[in-house]
Motif scaffolding. Structure first.
Motif, PDB file in Angstrom:
ATOM      1  N   HIS A   1       0.864  -1.173   0.000  1.00 29.80           N
ATOM      2  CA  HIS A   1       0.000   0.000   0.000  1.00 29.80           C
ATOM      3  C   HIS A   1       0.908   1.232   0.000  1.00 29.80           C
ATOM      4  O   HIS A   1       1.552   1.535   0.992  1.00 29.80           O
ATOM      5  N   LEU A   2       0.954   1.916  -1.140  1.00 32.83           N
ATOM      6  CA  LEU A   2       1.823   3.073  -1.303  1.00 32.83           C
ATOM      7  C   LEU A   2       1.024   4.283  -1.787  1.00 32.83           C
ATOM      8  O   LEU A   2       1.168   4.713  -2.934  1.00 32.83           O
ATOM      9  N   PRO A   3       0.154   4.839  -0.955  1.00 33.82           N
ATOM     10  CA  PRO A   3      -0.651   5.977  -1.402  1.00 33.82           C
ATOM     11  C   PRO A   3       0.230   7.186  -1.697  1.00 33.82           C
ATOM     12  O   PRO A   3       1.249   7.403  -1.052  1.00 33.82           O
ATOM     13  N   VAL A   4      -0.199   7.960  -2.693  1.00 30.63           N
ATOM     14  CA  VAL A   4       0.562   9.157  -3.060  1.00 30.63           C
ATOM     15  C   VAL A   4       0.096  10.384  -2.283  1.00 30.63           C
ATOM     16  O   VAL A   4       0.726  11.424  -2.363  1.00 30.63           O
ATOM     17  N   MET A   5      -1.017  10.243  -1.548  1.00 33.59           N
ATOM     18  CA  MET A   5      -1.503  11.339  -0.711  1.00 33.59           C
ATOM     19  C   MET A   5      -2.288  10.747   0.457  1.00 33.59           C
ATOM     20  O   MET A   5      -2.696   9.591   0.412  1.00 33.59           O
TER      21      MET A   5
ATOM     22  N   GLN B   1      -5.553  14.963   2.400  1.00 35.82           N
ATOM     23  CA  GLN B   1      -5.102  15.668   1.197  1.00 35.82           C
ATOM     24  C   GLN B   1      -6.036  15.405   0.025  1.00 35.82           C
ATOM     25  O   GLN B   1      -6.311  16.309  -0.775  1.00 35.82           O
ATOM     26  N   MET B   2      -6.522  14.182  -0.076  1.00 36.53           N
ATOM     27  CA  MET B   2      -7.471  13.847  -1.135  1.00 36.53           C
ATOM     28  C   MET B   2      -8.750  14.671  -0.974  1.00 36.53           C
ATOM     29  O   MET B   2      -9.259  15.237  -1.943  1.00 36.53           O
ATOM     30  N   LEU B   3      -9.254  14.730   0.259  1.00 35.98           N
ATOM     31  CA  LEU B   3     -10.465  15.519   0.508  1.00 35.98           C
ATOM     32  C   LEU B   3     -10.235  16.990   0.188  1.00 35.98           C
ATOM     33  O   LEU B   3     -11.108  17.648  -0.400  1.00 35.98           O
TER      34      LEU B   3
ATOM     35  N   GLU C   1     -18.445  13.477   1.719  1.00 37.01           N
ATOM     36  CA  GLU C   1     -19.683  12.805   1.290  1.00 37.01           C
ATOM     37  C   GLU C   1     -19.586  12.412  -0.182  1.00 37.01           C
ATOM     38  O   GLU C   1     -19.952  11.294  -0.563  1.00 37.01           O
ATOM     39  N   VAL C   2     -19.110  13.337  -0.986  1.00 37.73           N
ATOM     40  CA  VAL C   2     -18.997  13.106  -2.423  1.00 37.73           C
ATOM     41  C   VAL C   2     -17.956  12.019  -2.705  1.00 37.73           C
ATOM     42  O   VAL C   2     -18.186  11.121  -3.523  1.00 37.73           O
ATOM     43  N   VAL C   3     -16.814  12.085  -2.042  1.00 39.25           N
ATOM     44  CA  VAL C   3     -15.764  11.080  -2.227  1.00 39.25           C
ATOM     45  C   VAL C   3     -16.294   9.695  -1.877  1.00 39.25           C
ATOM     46  O   VAL C   3     -16.099   8.731  -2.623  1.00 39.25           O
ATOM     47  N   ARG C   4     -16.978   9.579  -0.764  1.00 34.43           N
ATOM     48  CA  ARG C   4     -17.512   8.279  -0.340  1.00 34.43           C
ATOM     49  C   ARG C   4     -18.529   7.736  -1.345  1.00 34.43           C
ATOM     50  O   ARG C   4     -18.505   6.557  -1.688  1.00 34.43           O
TER      51      ARG C   4
ATOM     52  N   ARG D   1      -5.477   4.915   2.440  1.00 38.70           N
ATOM     53  CA  ARG D   1      -6.102   3.730   3.053  1.00 38.70           C
ATOM     54  C   ARG D   1      -7.617   3.854   3.201  1.00 38.70           C
ATOM     55  O   ARG D   1      -8.342   2.926   2.899  1.00 38.70           O
ATOM     56  N   GLU D   2      -8.083   4.972   3.703  1.00 40.26           N
ATOM     57  CA  GLU D   2      -9.525   5.147   3.896  1.00 40.26           C
ATOM     58  C   GLU D   2     -10.260   5.092   2.554  1.00 40.26           C
ATOM     59  O   GLU D   2     -11.320   4.479   2.442  1.00 40.26           O
ATOM     60  N   ALA D   3      -9.710   5.721   1.546  1.00 38.20           N
ATOM     61  CA  ALA D   3     -10.323   5.691   0.213  1.00 38.20           C
ATOM     62  C   ALA D   3     -10.281   4.278  -0.368  1.00 38.20           C
ATOM     63  O   ALA D   3     -11.250   3.821  -0.989  1.00 38.20           O
ATOM     64  N   ALA D   4      -9.177   3.579  -0.166  1.00 39.29           N
ATOM     65  CA  ALA D   4      -9.052   2.198  -0.648  1.00 39.29           C
ATOM     66  C   ALA D   4     -10.084   1.305   0.021  1.00 39.29           C
ATOM     67  O   ALA D   4     -10.691   0.439  -0.624  1.00 39.29           O
ATOM     68  N   ARG D   5     -10.309   1.525   1.296  1.00 37.03           N
ATOM     69  CA  ARG D   5     -11.296   0.728   2.024  1.00 37.03           C
ATOM     70  C   ARG D   5     -12.696   0.957   1.456  1.00 37.03           C
ATOM     71  O   ARG D   5     -13.453   0.016   1.241  1.00 37.03           O
TER      72      ARG D   5
END
Length: 144
Positions: free
Chosen positions: A10-14, A18-20, A37-40, A64-68
């Motif tokens: 798992h090598l996230p770039v942000m 930061q994504m939010l 909300e939109v991202v989810r 990680r949270e986005a991947a989940r």
């Protein structure tokens, strides 16, 4: 030496924050909570559309949270076209189509940046027509 491939690290770039922030800025959302909300919503929808190596590789690059959020979803047997994807998200989110189209583009532009051009090309080859524009790319078709 083994022929088996090593699992993707798992090598996230942000980070998720930061994504939010990027989605909030690009989508011109008033709060980080609205951006989340939109991202989810969009990542859940994308998780229902993607399968295989592309899904695994994208998850490895996302925070990680986005991947989940992406990988918790069970992929459908027949992916939706890009327009049907937006309509499905509008129904699930209870928002107008134009708003949902904006939201989808705001999130998927960030996902495209995280994925990188090679992985994004593979993702677009896997999905039905209509997704390229959602990811901020021109929709190219082959001549008949």
């Amino acid at each position: 030496m083994s022929d088996r491939c090593a699992p993707l690290q798992h090598l996230p770039v942000m980070t998720f924050e930061q994504m939010l922030d990027r989605v909030r800025y690009d989508g011109v959302y008033p709060t980080r909570e609205r951006a989340e909300e939109v991202v989810r919503l969009v990542l859940s929808g994308l998780g229902r559309q993607l399968t295989g190596e592309e899904r695994v590789e994208l998850a490895a690059r996302l925070p990680r949270e986005a991947a989940r959020i992406l990988t918790e979803q069970i992929p459908v047997t027949r992916p939706l076209t890009g327009w049907a994807f937006v309509k499905d998200l509008a129904t699930r989110g209870g928002t107008p189509l134009a708003t949902t189209r904006w939201d989808t583009g705001s999130v998927l532009a960030t996902v495209a940046a995280v994925a990188g051009p090679e992985l994004l090309t593979r993702i677009l080859r896997q999905l039905p027509s209509g997704y390229a524009l959602l990811f901020g790319r021109a929709e190219l078709t082959q001549a008949a």
